[in-house]
Design an enzyme around this catalytic site. Structure first.
Site, PDB file in Angstrom:
ATOM      1  N   TRP A 155       0.804  -1.228   0.000  1.00 32.99           N
ATOM      2  CA  TRP A 155       0.000   0.000   0.000  1.00 32.99           C
ATOM      3  C   TRP A 155       0.838   1.279   0.000  1.00 32.99           C
ATOM      4  O   TRP A 155       0.297   2.359  -0.102  1.00 32.99           O
ATOM      5  CB  TRP A 155      -0.927   0.005   1.217  1.00 32.99           C
ATOM      6  N   LYS A 179      -2.721  -7.906  -8.089  1.00 30.35           N
ATOM      7  CA  LYS A 179      -3.532  -7.898  -6.860  1.00 30.35           C
ATOM      8  C   LYS A 179      -2.976  -6.782  -5.997  1.00 30.35           C
ATOM      9  O   LYS A 179      -1.991  -6.945  -5.285  1.00 30.35           O
ATOM     10  CB  LYS A 179      -3.395  -9.249  -6.147  1.00 30.35           C
ATOM     11  N   PRO A 180      -3.610  -5.591  -6.071  1.00 31.64           N
ATOM     12  CA  PRO A 180      -3.089  -4.483  -5.249  1.00 31.64           C
ATOM     13  C   PRO A 180      -3.446  -4.710  -3.786  1.00 31.64           C
ATOM     14  O   PRO A 180      -4.304  -5.538  -3.471  1.00 31.64           O
ATOM     15  CB  PRO A 180      -3.832  -3.272  -5.801  1.00 31.64           C
ATOM     16  N   SER A 230       5.499  -7.393   3.349  1.00 30.38           N
ATOM     17  CA  SER A 230       6.244  -7.705   4.574  1.00 30.38           C
ATOM     18  C   SER A 230       6.975  -9.046   4.442  1.00 30.38           C
ATOM     19  O   SER A 230       6.573  -9.916   3.664  1.00 30.38           O
ATOM     20  CB  SER A 230       5.277  -7.780   5.758  1.00 30.38           C
ATOM     21  N   GLU A 251      10.221  -8.702  -2.797  1.00 35.18           N
ATOM     22  CA  GLU A 251      10.848  -7.476  -2.292  1.00 35.18           C
ATOM     23  C   GLU A 251      10.188  -7.219  -0.947  1.00 35.18           C
ATOM     24  O   GLU A 251       9.005  -6.915  -0.890  1.00 35.18           O
ATOM     25  CB  GLU A 251      10.641  -6.312  -3.264  1.00 35.18           C
ATOM     26  N   LEU A 252      10.973  -7.397   0.102  1.00 37.29           N
ATOM     27  CA  LEU A 252      10.380  -7.399   1.447  1.00 37.29           C
ATOM     28  C   LEU A 252      10.851  -6.193   2.258  1.00 37.29           C
ATOM     29  O   LEU A 252      11.308  -5.210   1.699  1.00 37.29           O
ATOM     30  CB  LEU A 252      10.732  -8.721   2.136  1.00 37.29           C
ATOM     31  N   CYS A 285      10.148   1.242   1.513  1.00 37.03           N
ATOM     32  CA  CYS A 285      10.937   0.047   1.851  1.00 37.03           C
ATOM     33  C   CYS A 285      12.398   0.429   2.053  1.00 37.03           C
ATOM     34  O   CYS A 285      13.086  -0.168   2.865  1.00 37.03           O
ATOM     35  CB  CYS A 285      10.780  -1.037   0.788  1.00 37.03           C
TER      36      CYS A 285
END
Ligand code: TXE
Length: 515
Positions: A155, A179-180, A230, A251-252, A285
């Protein structure tokens, strides 16, 4: 394709009547601005069937045909920048500047970049082999699209982080279902409208609005998943993808350290610390999440940063130039920020400015500077993802490096020194996918270089050649033109032939020099 019901918000059932709709809130005001469908697994399967039917035609358009649509989309983004910014701001409560610089600029540049470079990154490669057994044969490596790519987004950047990953996937010839995040689905739906206007064929790009279960269903359907979010959810996605042996790119989270050495340009470093920890409300991030400052310049640096952060304006963004720090986008995020600050205070840290949620409408946390912190505190070890900046004094660069690497995360880091040669050497000792010297975050704009995390910050990279090749399957093609009726290694086996081969192998590799 999901669609959006504009306000007044009402529960909207998915077409199968399986799940209720999801209300979308403006975090800066608390108002519900729309409701989107929460797609069921059956509905995701329907989208996937459409996508599969459309894929061959999309691939057949070739780089030129697909590139033409992507270039049109680039112009569309620029022509509709105001509307896109309004949409992003309405569902995130971020500032207009954050939406313009980190989202519009990114999408504009990414459409052009992938349209231009996809043919080069994915061109067939002719290979010359060193193997004497294959000499003279034609060897080609080609990159074929995987088919259906599922992109699951967060988000914090509804355009850049969710839609941005769809662009190279499309350029490579895949169909895509995005899938946003259920928190910020409106920008993706707007982009779907834009892509249709730009002539993308039916079924090639679709948006599946919904929650985590919708995301899980997409993992079951797609040929590859690109996930941003996450580390906790990334693990779940990996585990689910293992059921179908579906490749996953992740990508966390991150806990990016900033290391300020005694010879740094302190004014620039302080401006950067204030900006790169607070832009997008700290919900980046690659946000600067913790700072280590060498003792001789610690006090001066802290004073400068505190003064700058104290001067930041916060509140509902109502246009360009109105505020510097926007809202906390995701409701539970406020609890995380509050927990980290409370934990730090309880363990002896001092809050120099900020340190509490703002009262009144909307969801805001005051820009906060913390000192007297250490690694027993969550604010130094866990991802905070909010407008906070803990600053720690260190004896020297060695201690700073040790602490910077004392983290399960390894997304990015920054080093600040006038001795750029030393900075570059120290950068190589930081365990992170990207390290900047006298800068932060801007490497994300260089689409030529890989961006991705080490350790638990991710798997794979976006950007660069690898950022599009990951959406493909490699295929090796070997073609033999002129050849005898029978090669020497073919049946029947004989002791004489094997002796000769043994000698040949010894000649070739016996001294190790031809390896
Ligand atoms: O992320 P989630 P959340 C970090 C930040 C934040 C934390 C949680 O620290 O506090 O993540 O944010 C979908 N199968 N970042 O809860 O849960 C979900 O619907 C498949 C870092 O929003 O990871 C959404 O679309 N999908 C980050 C997406 O996963 C599932 C940016 C991300 O949600 C799913 C944002 C499941 N089981 C937050 N469960 C970054 N790296 O930039 C949820 N989803």
């Amino acid at each position: 394709m999901a669609s959006v019901d504009e306000a007044p918000a009402v529960a909207t059932n998915g077409s199968n009547g399986v799940a209720a709709g999801i209300p979308v809130e403006n975090p800066a005001t608390g108002a519900v601005i729309a409701t989107v469908p929460n797609l069921s697994a059956a509905e995701v399967a329907e989208l996937a069937a459409k996508a599969r039917a459309a894929q061959a035609g999309w691939e057949a358009l070739g780089f030129e045909g697909r590139g033409a649509i992507l270039n049109r989309a680039q112009r569309w983004v620029m022509d509709h920048a105001d509307r896109i910014i309004e949409t992003i701001v309405s569902e995130t409560g971020k500032t207009y500047e954050d939406a313009q610089l980190a989202e519009i600029a990114y999408a504009g540049s990414a459409f052009g970049f992938w349209a231009k470079h996809a043919p080069e990154f994915l061109a067939d490669e002719r290979v010359r082999t060193e193997s004497v057994f294959v000499k003279g044969k034609k060897l080609v490596v080609r990159y074929a699209p995987v088919g259906l790519v599922g992109v699951i987004g967060p988000w914090n950047f509804p355009l850049t982080n969710s839609f941005g990953d769809c662009i190279p996937a499309l350029a490579a010839g895949n169909t895509v279902i995005l899938k946003p995040s259920e928190v910020t689905p409106l920008t993706s739906l707007l982009m779907a409208e834009g892509m249709r206007e730009c002539g993308i064929p039916e079924g090639v790009f679709q948006v599946a609005t919904g929650d985590g279960e919708t995301g899980g269903a997409l993992v079951d359907e797609a040929d590859l998943i690109m996930f941003t979010g996450s580390t906790k959810t990334g693990r779940k996605v990996l585990a689910r993808a293992a059921e179908t042996i579906t490749p996953v790119q992740l990508e966390l989270g991150g806990k990016d350290p900033m290391i300020v050495l005694r010879d740094a340009d302190l004014e620039r470093a302080a401006n950067a610390a204030a900006y790169y920890s607070m832009n997008n409300g700290g919900q980046v991030c690659i946000s600067t999440e913790r700072v280590y400052v060498e003792a001789p310049v610690y006090d001066e640096f802290v004073d400068k940063v505190t003064e700058k952060v104290r001067g930041l304006r916060q509140g509902e963004p109502t246009g360009f130039g109105t505020v510097e720090v926007g809202a906390v986008i995701f409701p539970p995020q406020l609890d995380i920020v509050e927990r980290h600050v409370a934990d730090a205070r309880a363990k002896g840290a001092t809050v120099l400015t900020g340190g509490r949620a703002r009262e009144g409408a909307g969801r805001f946390y005051e820009p906060t500077v913390l000192v007297g912190v250490d690694h027993t505190m969550a604010c130094m070890t866990e991802e905070t993802f909010g407008p906070t900046l803990p600053i720690m004094k260190v004896a020297d660069a060695e201690e700073a490096l040790r602490l910077a690497n004392d983290s399960p995360y390894g997304l990015q880091a920054s080093l600040w020194t006038k001795d750029t040669a030393r900075g570059e050497q120290l950068a190589r000792r930081v365990e992170a996918g990207a390290v900047t010297v006298n800068d932060a975050q801007v490497n994300y704009a260089a689409l030529e270089v890989p961006m991705g995390g080490w350790k638990t910050s991710g798997l794979g990279t976006r950007h660069g050649a690898g950022g599009i090749r990951k959406y493909t399957k490699q295929q090796a093609i070997l073609v033999t033109k002129l050849a005898p009726k029978k090669d020497p290694h073919m049946f029947p086996y004989s002791a004489r032939k094997s002796r000769l081969l043994g000698r040949a192998l010894k000649f070739l590799y016996g001294r190790g020099k031809r390896a």
